[in-house]
Write a protein that holds these residues in place. Structure first.
Motif, PDB file in Angstrom:
ATOM      1  N   ALA A  28       0.832  -1.209   0.000  1.00 44.99           N
ATOM      2  CA  ALA A  28       0.000   0.000   0.000  1.00 44.99           C
ATOM      3  C   ALA A  28       0.862   1.254   0.000  1.00 44.99           C
ATOM      4  O   ALA A  28       0.569   2.221  -0.719  1.00 44.99           O
ATOM      5  CB  ALA A  28      -0.936  -0.018   1.206  1.00 44.99           C
ATOM      6  N   CYS A  29       1.939   1.240   0.778  1.00 46.45           N
ATOM      7  CA  CYS A  29       2.852   2.387   0.806  1.00 46.45           C
ATOM      8  C   CYS A  29       3.505   2.609  -0.557  1.00 46.45           C
ATOM      9  O   CYS A  29       3.624   3.753  -1.017  1.00 46.45           O
ATOM     10  CB  CYS A  29       3.924   2.197   1.877  1.00 46.45           C
ATOM     11  N   TYR A  71       2.303   1.688  -3.495  1.00 49.09           N
ATOM     12  CA  TYR A  71       1.250   2.145  -4.399  1.00 49.09           C
ATOM     13  C   TYR A  71       0.969   3.632  -4.181  1.00 49.09           C
ATOM     14  O   TYR A  71       0.932   4.417  -5.127  1.00 49.09           O
ATOM     15  CB  TYR A  71      -0.011   1.308  -4.162  1.00 49.09           C
ATOM     16  N   LEU A  72       0.807   4.035  -2.923  1.00 50.46           N
ATOM     17  CA  LEU A  72       0.547   5.437  -2.594  1.00 50.46           C
ATOM     18  C   LEU A  72       1.721   6.323  -3.002  1.00 50.46           C
ATOM     19  O   LEU A  72       1.523   7.389  -3.597  1.00 50.46           O
ATOM     20  CB  LEU A  72       0.272   5.575  -1.094  1.00 50.46           C
ATOM     21  N   THR A  73       2.932   5.878  -2.714  1.00 56.74           N
ATOM     22  CA  THR A  73       4.111   6.680  -3.046  1.00 56.74           C
ATOM     23  C   THR A  73       4.231   6.888  -4.553  1.00 56.74           C
ATOM     24  O   THR A  73       4.527   7.995  -5.002  1.00 56.74           O
ATOM     25  CB  THR A  73       5.393   6.028  -2.491  1.00 56.74           C
ATOM     26  N   HIS A  97       1.861   6.982  -6.728  1.00 55.60           N
ATOM     27  CA  HIS A  97       0.844   7.962  -7.135  1.00 55.60           C
ATOM     28  C   HIS A  97       1.254   9.378  -6.738  1.00 55.60           C
ATOM     29  O   HIS A  97       1.072  10.318  -7.516  1.00 55.60           O
ATOM     30  CB  HIS A  97      -0.520   7.610  -6.540  1.00 55.60           C
TER      31      HIS A  97
END
Length: 181
Positions: free
Chosen positions: A81-82, A84-86, A88
């Motif tokens: 998740a980190c 993926y978020l990073t 983006h």
């Protein structure tokens, strides 16, 4: 002394390890599908670190008795998740991209080795010559530029009639301000 050579524990432990291996295999396949191809493509520094951490967590969850499988699953899911978020945030905010991602660096310019950049990136003349040979170029002057990419690869751009300012694909490459064509 007998504990030093541990070839096999017992059937229940072997079954537990096999079940955990299947669990983590499925988890990693699902994670790669969700997070995307970037997870397994040619890696930049950030992606490489995430992959090593995920591998270590999976191995811990499979083999270590004192690490609960669910704990390792949660840690891997949080890292995914980190990442993926990073990625983006990096796409949307150049300041974040500058912190997280390395920038490509110019190492040669029209046959001239850029020694400061080579020292800063710890790339030797021999490594650049190897990249030239791999691209069928027999002398440094046969390439307009050699670039150290963010994933650690050397890109060789063969000699052509174009100046630095006219090379749009090189607009994000770190280069000395005094490049003269």
């Amino acid at each position: 002394m007998a504990d030093a050579f541990n070839l096999w524990s017992d059937w229940p432990r072997s079954v537990e390890i096999a079940a955990n291996a299947v669990l983590f295999y499925i988890l990693i396949v699902v994670m790669v599908r969700i997070v995307g191809k970037r997870t397994t493509s040619q890696l930049n520094n950030f992606d490489w670190i995430i992959n090593v951490a995920v591998g270590s967590l999976a191995a811990s969850g499979i083999l270590l008795r004192n690490v609960a499988s669910l704990d390792a699953v949660i840690a891997i899911a949080v890292l995914a998740a980190c990442q993926y978020l990073t990625t983006h945030l990096v796409q949307r905010h150049p300041a974040i991209a500058k912190v997280v991602k390395a920038e490509p660096t110019l190492l040669t310019h029209k046959g001239r080795f850029l020694r400061d950049a080579m020292r800063r990136t710890r790339i030797s003349e021999q490594e650049i010559k190897m990249a030239l040979r791999r691209n069928g170029i027999t002398e440094p002057a046969g390439a307009n530029w050699v670039v150290l990419e963010t994933n650690g690869e050397l890109t060789v751009i063969p000699r052509q009639d174009v100046d630095w300012d006219g090379a749009e694909a090189l607009s994000d490459v770190r280069a000395p301000a005094d490049i003269a064509d």
